[in-house]
Design an enzyme around this catalytic site. Structure first.
Site, PDB file in Angstrom:
ATOM      1  N   LYS A 184       0.702  -1.206  -0.048  1.00  0.00           N
ATOM      2  CA  LYS A 184      -0.095  -0.047   0.037  1.00  0.00           C
ATOM      3  C   LYS A 184       0.852   1.170  -0.084  1.00  0.00           C
ATOM      4  O   LYS A 184       0.366   2.222  -0.379  1.00  0.00           O
ATOM      5  CB  LYS A 184      -0.976   0.153   1.195  1.00  0.00           C
ATOM      6  CG  LYS A 184      -2.216  -1.202   1.279  1.00  0.00           C
ATOM      7  CD  LYS A 184      -2.860  -1.378  -0.021  1.00  0.00           C
ATOM      8  CE  LYS A 184      -3.598  -0.146  -0.487  1.00  0.00           C
ATOM      9  NZ  LYS A 184      -4.731  -0.623  -1.266  1.00  0.00           N
ATOM     10  N   SER A 208      -2.546 -12.383   4.081  1.00  0.00           N
ATOM     11  CA  SER A 208      -2.903 -12.256   2.593  1.00  0.00           C
ATOM     12  C   SER A 208      -1.665 -12.722   1.692  1.00  0.00           C
ATOM     13  O   SER A 208      -2.062 -13.214   0.618  1.00  0.00           O
ATOM     14  CB  SER A 208      -3.410 -10.605   2.263  1.00  0.00           C
ATOM     15  OG  SER A 208      -2.282  -9.872   2.530  1.00  0.00           O
TER      16      SER A 208
HETATM   17  N1  PMP Z   1      -3.135  -7.511   1.666  1.00  0.00           N
HETATM   18  C1  PMP Z   1      -3.072  -6.790   2.559  1.00  0.00           C
HETATM   19  C2  PMP Z   1      -2.593  -6.978   4.072  1.00  0.00           C
HETATM   20  C3  PMP Z   1      -3.883  -5.349   2.556  1.00  0.00           C
HETATM   21  O1  PMP Z   1      -3.616  -4.516   3.416  1.00  0.00           O
HETATM   22  C4  PMP Z   1      -4.550  -5.003   1.174  1.00  0.00           C
HETATM   23  C5  PMP Z   1      -5.004  -3.602   1.267  1.00  0.00           C
HETATM   24  N2  PMP Z   1      -6.292  -3.558   1.638  1.00  0.00           N
HETATM   25  C6  PMP Z   1      -4.574  -5.920   0.386  1.00  0.00           C
HETATM   26  C7  PMP Z   1      -3.950  -7.047   0.641  1.00  0.00           C
HETATM   27  C8  PMP Z   1      -5.149  -5.785  -0.839  1.00  0.00           C
HETATM   28  O2  PMP Z   1      -4.594  -4.743  -1.783  1.00  0.00           O
HETATM   29  P1  PMP Z   1      -5.395  -3.888  -2.681  1.00  0.00           P
HETATM   30  O3  PMP Z   1      -6.240  -2.622  -1.962  1.00  0.00           O
HETATM   31  O4  PMP Z   1      -4.695  -3.005  -3.616  1.00  0.00           O
HETATM   32  O5  PMP Z   1      -6.766  -4.766  -3.071  1.00  0.00           O
END
Ligand code: PMP
Length: 328
Positions: free
Chosen positions: A68, A285
């Protein structure tokens, strides 16, 4: 008409402010965002043929510890360029944590006040880190997830629109554009034209939309696969279960060649394996991303699969799964 002393002082302050921000953007921590390594996974891939390779884009090595950083920098740059973010404004947004940490880091470096709304169940590490950077925090109902945080921010901005710069990462094109102009170009360069599949999870959807849009523009044969948590009540912070969530305005479902799902258990088991077998200390994630990328890779006879290691394992240190015996 000659400028009053007050006007002159204000102009000088504004100019100094801009000069400091320019300096911080060009040479400070902001300049270290992106250009992350692409790491080949060599152990968790042992059941794959030699003709199939899986790589993780090491976004946890960004200075703010997550993917991010790129989106936050893109949205702040766009705000400064358009004048929407100027002297006297406070940056405000809803964030599950990582965008907030990136905003807080950048706003500290750029001398911009920052207020963040996040669900009260965000990990203690994230909350502490935000406070360390000097951000003001507003905690919202955990049951409402980041959707509840968005509603809260909208109310605050509606009450005093002139006080705030509200990037609204779910609806800001600069979010996905950071990946279109950055992450995707790096992945193409780092795989030297060999890339066949890209796999990414959906949160604001900026990563998937920006990277996939660029990959398709460069080579429509590259397969882009999105994934979501497999249930509404999941433990994958930062990810959205779209059927039961507010769908981000920047989302473009047409970019996905296929949609997959990942359980929280599979994500956690893979995060643990990545630490223990690959020496990659990444979050849940990222675990979900690799687990899904491996599912995709197992269906191939030949290919190069790239996924995203979204954030650092340090964000989840207080969770008990690190201590458990092998989970898979
Ligand atoms: N993994 C984590 C830990 C995140 O904080 C985020 C952001 N919300 C994402 C994945 C997904 O990324 P994006 O917002 O670009 O879809």
């Amino acid at each position: 008409m000659p400028a009053t002393a007050l006007q002159t002082a204000f102009r000088e302050r504004s100019t100094r402010h801009t000069a400091r921000q320019k300096q911080a953007l060009a040479g400070g921590i902001a300049a270290q965002i992106g250009h992350t390594p692409l790491v080949r996974l060599t152990q968790v891939t042992h059941d794959l043929p030699d003709t199939v390779a899986v790589y993780g884009k090491a976004e946890h090595l960004n200075p703010g510890g997550s993917v991010k950083d790129r989106a936050a920098l893109g949205m702040i740059r766009a705000g400064l360029a358009s004048g929407a973010l100027r002297e006297g404004k406070t940056l405000i947004d809803a964030t599950s944590g990582n965008t907030g940490i990136a905003y807080a880091m950048l706003c500290a470096a750029l001398d911009i006040p920052v207020t963040l709304a996040l669900p009260a169940n965000a990990s203690p590490e994230r909350k502490r880190m935000l406070q360390a950077y000097g951000a003001e925090l507003l905690f919202t109902d955990p049951m409402e997830g980041t959707d509840g945080a968005q509603v809260r921010v909208k109310e605050i901005v509606a009450a005093s629109p002139d006080r705030y710069f509200y990037p609204d990462q779910y609806n800001n094109d600069a979010n996905w554009q950071a990946h279109y102009h950055g992450t995707a170009v790096e992945i193409l360069e780092q795989t030297g034209g060999a890339l066949t599949h890209f796999v990414a999870g959906l949160g604001t959807t900026g990563t998937f939309v920006g990277v996939s849009r660029r990959l398709k523009d460069e080579n429509p044969n590259i397969q882009c696969l999105s994934f979501q948590p497999d249930s509404p009540l999941h433990g994958l912070e930062g990810m959205k279960h779209l059927p039961t969530a507010r769908v981000p305005g920047i989302y473009d479902a047409s970019l996905a060649d296929a949609e997959r799902h990942c359980s929280t258990e599979a994500a956690i088991a893979m995060a643990q394996r990545l630490a223990r077998e690959e020496g990659l200390f990444v979050g849940k994630s990222a675990g979900a991303s690799v687990a899904t990328a491996l599912d995709v890779a197992r269906e191939l006879e030949k290919g190069v699969v790239v996924t995203v290691l979204c954030d650092s394992g340090g964000r989840y240190l207080s969770e008990s799964f690190w201590d458990q015996e092998g989970l898979d």
